[in-house]
Design an enzyme around this catalytic site. Structure first.
Site, PDB file in Angstrom:
ATOM      1  N   SER B 153      46.100 -15.917 -15.272  1.00  0.00           N
ATOM      2  CA  SER B 153      46.581 -15.349 -16.518  1.00  0.00           C
ATOM      3  C   SER B 153      45.874 -14.010 -16.778  1.00  0.00           C
ATOM      4  CB  SER B 153      46.339 -16.360 -17.643  1.00  0.00           C
ATOM      5  OG  SER B 153      47.053 -16.002 -18.785  1.00  0.00           O
ATOM      6  N   ASP B 323      56.499 -21.459 -15.065  1.00  0.00           N
ATOM      7  CA  ASP B 323      55.751 -20.540 -15.938  1.00  0.00           C
ATOM      8  C   ASP B 323      56.715 -19.470 -16.445  1.00  0.00           C
ATOM      9  OD1 ASP B 323      54.102 -18.650 -17.088  1.00  0.00           O
ATOM     10  OD2 ASP B 323      52.704 -18.546 -15.406  1.00  0.00           O
ATOM     11  N   HIS B 356      52.798 -22.357 -17.601  1.00  0.00           N
ATOM     12  CA  HIS B 356      51.716 -21.409 -17.329  1.00  0.00           C
ATOM     13  C   HIS B 356      50.369 -22.117 -17.156  1.00  0.00           C
ATOM     14  CE1 HIS B 356      49.638 -17.598 -17.415  1.00  0.00           C
ATOM     15  NE2 HIS B 356      48.942 -17.945 -18.469  1.00  0.00           N
TER      16      HIS B 356
END
Lengths: 212, 385
Positions: B153, B323, B356
């Site tokens: 991320s 995601d 995610h």
């Protein structure tokens, strides 16, 4: 994910095929293997020839297996991804038993010889006598050990013969530096000087090309 | 939900650089503190160091319990002896990001020696500023080249920035569930979170330390909103479906919509209320802004490939199929840009329905990929088994 992806590639008898392909590749060269599966050829080229070998593979399960084995492989597609590489990034670009399954074989070859100095291409030969005989005798699409999927579900949408491929190379101005025909187990067949005989008796063909 | 600042003043292990740091915005921080944790042993040649870059609300406590929450390290299934990032083999390093609230210089730091915190006046930082702060730390530790930089991320953004800014200092780079820029949709979600914080009566113009009441409701809503983006519809359906959770006994008389609630509501509320105990609102604003401004291509005249031209770093790009915050296509764009400069790049999309957050969860294919990539790179780097 992968189960929804179209099945694009025929099963490979890589262990035998790769020895023939590896024989065409110089040590310590930069190699891109398109449709590299689990990375067996690139590992072989790295370990035995010290090549900087990388791969592209469409089947994510195979990609994961290859990367988890330490091989530099990316998820990608011969039709879509070659355009993103710069000119002459590799000494060899390999396409093993995959040409017949891509959407635009001629464009894929062009890209291979743009991003690589040389291209190594192997494909199953649709001109083999058994294929011809089946079509002649039964009037139906041949089913052989090599061409083993029904016409309505085969991923091999662009079959060609050894002579067809020579013809395409001539049209595109590619120099055939080396070529050979082999049986399905990868054993070299003895017709290398006679394309017409190779086209009749070779189950697969292997070409080393470069731009003129 | 009146809440006071419960972010305990913990003494995080850190290093302070008295010369400070000049930021992309032009402001020079008079002093830079980087809080960090290490695991494993640095070898004599100092070639086995792996830097882990943490995500927005995570911290440097990768593989040990957080001193704030007491919960296990956020990647303790990935980093440790015999794990994919093997601390028997590698020296693992993780620093709290610049702008964070776990010991590195950020809005909670005093503006002047012994003075009030920076608060809302903390200068805007960029992902590249965070990376520069980490570079200081690696230099301090005598590491000239990191064997690998790994992060998910926002951590993946830092990985890409490391590879672009210090290509010779990164042998291998693993950006996970990341992208080369923050999308309009992602910025939009961040903005909802920020507005929730601003709308909280306890926001107090960001100077909430003066009353000791933190904008807990706003921060909780920001977390709830963001948390939805970390999951996927399939994951939410699998975990909660449309199940109703009975209201607490006291509320039994109150028949109607607001007695019982859906399990997913209860889950989100829990996520929100626990978050405020471990994160600072001004840090949340600072870091979300850094993510929003992240765009590596923009730093190179709009040409992403140019950011990596000539790179010798080996990349492994990982995305997750469900995601939608950092979709696979954004990872693929990075992979293609790297192809464009003939970089050595592996690219894998891991099949999962966990969204995610998958990069933090038990994903065997991801862990195998990471372990295999690192051991392949170790072979190329000449690191002993």
């Amino acid at each position: 994910m992968s189960k929804h992806d179209p099945v694009r590639y025929v099963a490979k008898n890589m262990r035998l095929d790769l020895a023939l392909i590896a024989g065409m590749i110089e040590p310590r060269s930069r190699v891109l293997d398109i449709g590299c599966g689990d990375g067996m050829l690139i590992e072989h080229l790295f370990r035995t020839k010290g090549c900087d070998a990388r791969g592209i593979e469409i089947d994510m399960t195979e990609v994961t297996r290859a990367v988890a084995h330490g091989m530099p492989v990316m998820h990608g597609d011969a039709d879509q991804d070659l355009a993103h590489y710069p000119d002459a990034a590799f000494d060899y670009v390999v396409l093993s038993r995959t040409l017949q399954a891509v959407e635009r074989p001629r464009e894929v070859l062009r890209q291979m010889l743009r991003i690589g100095t040389r291209a190594v291409v192997s494909f199953p030969n649709f001109g083999h006598w058994r294929v011809r005989w089946q079509l002649l005798r039964t009037g139906r699409m041949p089913m052989t050990a090599t061409w083993d999927r029904a016409w309505y579900e085969t991923p091999n949408i662009h079959p060609c013969t050894v002579r067809d491929f020579f013809d395409l190379c001539a049209r595109e101005g590619y120099v055939v530096e080396r070529w050979l025909a082999a049986d399905d187990a990868g054993r070299r067949a003895p017709w290398r000087r006679f394309p017409r005989l190779a086209n009749l008796f070779g189950e697969q063909a292997l070409f080393l090309l470069r731009r003129a | 939900m009146d809440q006071t600042d419960t972010l305990a003043e913990i003494d995080h292990s850190h290093v302070t650089f008295p010369e400070g740091l000049t930021l992309d915005c032009g402001v020079t921080l008079p002093e830079l503190t980087v809080a960090y944790r290490t695991y494993g042993t640095l070898n004599a040649e100092r070639t086995n160091a792996i830097l882990i870059c943490h995500a927005l609300t995570l911290d440097q406590y990768v593989a040990e319990p957080s001193p704030v929450t007491g919960k296990p390290g956020w990647w303790d299934s990935v980093v440790g002896p015999g794990l994919p990032i093997d601390t028997d083999r590698f020296f693992v390093l993780c620093a709290n990001v610049l702008g964070g609230c776990m010991g590195s210089t950020g809005p909670r730091s005093p503006r002047t020696e012994g003075g009030e915190p920076w608060g809302i006046d903390f200068p805007p930082v960029t992902i590249r500023d965070m990376v520069r702060a980490q570079k200081r730390l690696t230099e301090h530790l005598g590491i000239t080249r990191l064997f690998a930089v790994i992060g998910g991320s926002m951590g993946g953004m830092q990985v890409l920035e490391w590879a672009a800014t210090y290509p010779d200092a990164v042998f291998a780079a693993v950006p996970v569930a990341a992208a080369s820029y923050h999308s309009a949709q992602n910025i939009a979600f961040h903005e909802v979170g920020r507005q929730a914080i601003f709308a909280d009566p306890d926001w107090q113009g960001g100077q909430y330390w003066r009353t000791g009441r933190i904008p807990a409701r706003g921060l909780a809503v920001a977390r709830m909103c963001a948390h939805i983006t970390y999951l996927s519809e399939q994951a939410l359906t699998r975990k909660f479906g449309r199940r109703i959770q009975a209201a607490p006994k006291a509320a039994e008389e109150a028949i109607g919509l607001f007695g019982d609630m859906f399990e997913v509501q209860s889950y989100l509320r829990h996520q929100g209320s626990t978050f405020v105990n471990r994160f600072d609102a001004n840090s949340y604003l600072t870091i979300t802004r850094a993510m929003d401004y992240f765009d590596i291509a923009a730093e190179h005249e709009g040409d992403l490939a140019a950011a990596f031209r000539g790179t010798r770093t080996r990349f492994c790009i990982v995305s997750f199929s469900s995601d939608w915050l950092f979709p696979t296509e954004e990872s693929r764009a990075v992979a293609r840009a790297l192809n464009g400069v003939a970089a050595n790049v592996s690219f894998v999309e891991i099949a999962t329905d966990k969204g995610h957050d998958a990069f933090l969860l038990d994903e065997p294919d991801f862990h195998r990929t990471l372990a295999g990539f690192l051991s392949g790179c170790a072979e190329h780097a000449g690191l002993a088994e």
